[in-house]
Scaffold this motif. Sequence first.
Motif, PDB file in Angstrom:
ATOM      1  N   GLU A   1       0.835  -1.201   0.000  1.00  0.00           N
ATOM      2  CA  GLU A   1       0.000   0.000   0.000  1.00  0.00           C
ATOM      3  C   GLU A   1       0.874   1.256   0.000  1.00  0.00           C
ATOM      4  N   ASP A   2       0.343   2.322  -0.608  1.00  0.00           N
ATOM      5  CA  ASP A   2       1.014   3.629  -0.663  1.00  0.00           C
ATOM      6  C   ASP A   2       2.383   3.567  -1.335  1.00  0.00           C
ATOM      7  N   GLY A   3       2.606   2.557  -2.173  1.00  0.00           N
ATOM      8  CA  GLY A   3       3.836   2.492  -2.931  1.00  0.00           C
ATOM      9  C   GLY A   3       5.066   2.066  -2.161  1.00  0.00           C
ATOM     10  N   ARG A   4       4.912   1.689  -0.895  1.00  0.00           N
ATOM     11  CA  ARG A   4       6.094   1.260  -0.130  1.00  0.00           C
ATOM     12  C   ARG A   4       6.562  -0.113  -0.600  1.00  0.00           C
ATOM     13  N   LYS A   5       7.844  -0.399  -0.439  1.00  0.00           N
ATOM     14  CA  LYS A   5       8.394  -1.699  -0.787  1.00  0.00           C
ATOM     15  C   LYS A   5       8.102  -2.709   0.333  1.00  0.00           C
ATOM     16  N   TRP A   6       8.082  -3.989  -0.035  1.00  0.00           N
ATOM     17  CA  TRP A   6       7.823  -5.034   0.948  1.00  0.00           C
ATOM     18  C   TRP A   6       8.958  -5.097   1.976  1.00  0.00           C
ATOM     19  N   ASN A   7       8.587  -5.346   3.232  1.00  0.00           N
ATOM     20  CA  ASN A   7       9.611  -5.538   4.263  1.00  0.00           C
ATOM     21  C   ASN A   7      10.026  -7.006   4.323  1.00  0.00           C
ATOM     22  N   ASP A   8      11.012  -7.306   5.158  1.00  0.00           N
ATOM     23  CA  ASP A   8      11.553  -8.668   5.196  1.00  0.00           C
ATOM     24  C   ASP A   8      10.529  -9.706   5.652  1.00  0.00           C
ATOM     25  N   GLU A   9       9.617  -9.320   6.561  1.00  0.00           N
ATOM     26  CA  GLU A   9       8.590 -10.275   6.996  1.00  0.00           C
ATOM     27  C   GLU A   9       7.653 -10.630   5.846  1.00  0.00           C
ATOM     28  N   GLU A  10       7.326  -9.653   5.028  1.00  0.00           N
ATOM     29  CA  GLU A  10       6.447  -9.909   3.882  1.00  0.00           C
ATOM     30  C   GLU A  10       7.160 -10.767   2.833  1.00  0.00           C
ATOM     31  N   VAL A  11       8.431 -10.469   2.591  1.00  0.00           N
ATOM     32  CA  VAL A  11       9.215 -11.272   1.650  1.00  0.00           C
ATOM     33  C   VAL A  11       9.306 -12.708   2.160  1.00  0.00           C
ATOM     34  N   LEU A  12       9.579 -12.869   3.460  1.00  0.00           N
ATOM     35  CA  LEU A  12       9.643 -14.208   4.053  1.00  0.00           C
ATOM     36  C   LEU A  12       8.310 -14.925   3.930  1.00  0.00           C
ATOM     37  N   GLY A  13       7.219 -14.226   4.239  1.00  0.00           N
ATOM     38  CA  GLY A  13       5.892 -14.850   4.167  1.00  0.00           C
ATOM     39  C   GLY A  13       5.565 -15.347   2.779  1.00  0.00           C
ATOM     40  N   HIS A  14       6.006 -14.596   1.755  1.00  0.00           N
ATOM     41  CA  HIS A  14       5.740 -15.034   0.382  1.00  0.00           C
ATOM     42  C   HIS A  14       6.648 -16.192  -0.016  1.00  0.00           C
ATOM     43  N   CYS A  15       7.928 -16.111   0.330  1.00  0.00           N
ATOM     44  CA  CYS A  15       8.845 -17.218   0.010  1.00  0.00           C
ATOM     45  C   CYS A  15       8.396 -18.506   0.702  1.00  0.00           C
ATOM     46  N   PHE A  16       7.942 -18.391   1.933  1.00  0.00           N
ATOM     47  CA  PHE A  16       7.446 -19.574   2.660  1.00  0.00           C
ATOM     48  C   PHE A  16       6.229 -20.151   1.950  1.00  0.00           C
ATOM     49  N   ASN A  17       5.357 -19.295   1.448  1.00  0.00           N
ATOM     50  CA  ASN A  17       4.174 -19.749   0.728  1.00  0.00           C
ATOM     51  C   ASN A  17       4.562 -20.566  -0.497  1.00  0.00           C
ATOM     52  N   LEU A  18       5.518 -20.066  -1.290  1.00  0.00           N
ATOM     53  CA  LEU A  18       5.949 -20.791  -2.484  1.00  0.00           C
ATOM     54  C   LEU A  18       6.682 -22.072  -2.112  1.00  0.00           C
ATOM     55  N   PHE A  19       7.509 -22.007  -1.083  1.00  0.00           N
ATOM     56  CA  PHE A  19       8.274 -23.170  -0.643  1.00  0.00           C
ATOM     57  C   PHE A  19       7.329 -24.283  -0.187  1.00  0.00           C
ATOM     58  N   LEU A  20       6.337 -23.905   0.616  1.00  0.00           N
ATOM     59  CA  LEU A  20       5.401 -24.887   1.172  1.00  0.00           C
ATOM     60  C   LEU A  20       4.471 -25.445   0.099  1.00  0.00           C
ATOM     61  N   GLY A  21       3.823 -24.555  -0.641  1.00  0.00           N
ATOM     62  CA  GLY A  21       2.847 -25.001  -1.631  1.00  0.00           C
ATOM     63  C   GLY A  21       3.490 -25.673  -2.829  1.00  0.00           C
ATOM     64  N   GLY A  22       4.615 -25.126  -3.279  1.00  0.00           N
ATOM     65  CA  GLY A  22       5.253 -25.654  -4.477  1.00  0.00           C
ATOM     66  C   GLY A  22       5.896 -27.003  -4.289  1.00  0.00           C
ATOM     67  N   LEU A  23       6.245 -27.331  -3.032  1.00  0.00           N
ATOM     68  CA  LEU A  23       6.934 -28.591  -2.787  1.00  0.00           C
ATOM     69  C   LEU A  23       5.987 -29.754  -2.514  1.00  0.00           C
ATOM     70  N   ASP A  24       4.692 -29.512  -2.421  1.00  0.00           N
ATOM     71  CA  ASP A  24       3.830 -30.630  -2.010  1.00  0.00           C
ATOM     72  C   ASP A  24       2.616 -30.874  -2.893  1.00  0.00           C
ATOM     73  N   THR A  25       1.897 -29.831  -3.272  1.00  0.00           N
ATOM     74  CA  THR A  25       0.585 -30.045  -3.878  1.00  0.00           C
ATOM     75  C   THR A  25       0.657 -30.807  -5.197  1.00  0.00           C
ATOM     76  N   VAL A  26       1.580 -30.414  -6.085  1.00  0.00           N
ATOM     77  CA  VAL A  26       1.685 -31.108  -7.370  1.00  0.00           C
ATOM     78  C   VAL A  26       2.209 -32.532  -7.165  1.00  0.00           C
ATOM     79  N   THR A  27       3.150 -32.697  -6.228  1.00  0.00           N
ATOM     80  CA  THR A  27       3.617 -34.048  -5.886  1.00  0.00           C
ATOM     81  C   THR A  27       2.452 -34.944  -5.500  1.00  0.00           C
TER      82      THR A  27
END
Length: 407
Positions: free
Chosen positions: A229-255
Amino acid sequence: MASAAQTTLPPHVNPKNAMASPFFARKVVKDCPQETLIPEMHATLGPITYVTNIFPGDKPGWLLTGYEDTMAMLRNVDDFTKNGMGQWSQSIGENWLVVPTEVDPPMHTHYRKALNPSFSPQKMAAMKEDLRGRAIDLIDKFRDRKECDFVNEFSERYPIYIVLDLLGLPQDRMAEFLVWEKNMLHTNDWEVRSNAVKNAVDYLKGEIAARRAAPRDDYITKIFDLEAEDGRKWNDEEVLGHCFNLFLGGLDTVTTMLGNIVTWLARHPEQQRQLRNNPDQIVLAVEEFLRVFGPVTAFRIATKELEIHGQKIMPGEYVSVCTPVANQDPKMHENPSEVRFDRKAPHIALGGGIHKCLGMHLARFELQVALEELLKAIPPFRVKDGFELGYFVGNITFVPALELQWD
């Protein structure tokens, strides 16, 4: 169905409408749950049931069996929240959210606006030849042996290659990542689950810090430039939350989906033959497989006192998005446990409402390409003689091992 008589129930729960469900036993069973447990649930349960073991760690919540009821909840972002739904960060004493999966509006809107272009159908379609190359490389290792350990040799490895490529993470750590993923998603032991979460989070934090210090040409580095929001860049917690989402979802569902699909085809040679003779049907077949074998039970959390089919739901209680059950709603589908490649039936295997899976286009392409290449390279396959199939039931329903053979 198991009784809940031994469990202390909240005062608003009628014991006659409560149970410990075999479907959430988190163990391996002999019979395919899509053919046994799920039809039994539709035959014996009402539209909403208090299930005392529905959440990992045998924690309680409400099971919705109907497709329309589940879709109504998915669309209702005022009365149901996803904030902290998976208890991932909370399990290790932290408080970040899985992005965008656990985030409510209005922040969810900002995140999806930033992320959707990277996961558009066009962007994912451009990856198809990379997917095909990964699939062929794996198949080539066993195609001439006339047998394979399918989960170990293909379905676990194929989607992980793709996600690690996407995130710019090292392929040589795959075995370790697999252990973490299994301990996060396939255990009922909260301590084991939490330790695995901590291992994955500590690793991802290190990778994020390394890219902050020395940016690379990869997806994690590109996240730093996304705007909230308001054009701010993502902070480290947001970056971590997204990387965790891809790591978790990408490693299991298609398998999980590949194991379920190929097990079905190994057991049903006539349908395997149909796809071999008509590869143009694979796209529709994947949708039907997602409907029947969509593996995940996720949740929403009630934000206020609610009523569903006359049953009171209290604030903070979990209500299921049980895709394996809702997708077999007999009110929606004739003979719902039957696999029909021409059905074109709606399903929620990839979610619904604003939280529809960010990676749904990639997941579809991964499944389509894997089936195309397997059926092209491997002669008619079957379950290996003497191998005993088992099915894991729980918040993810999957085949833990699958040995195949062919002539």
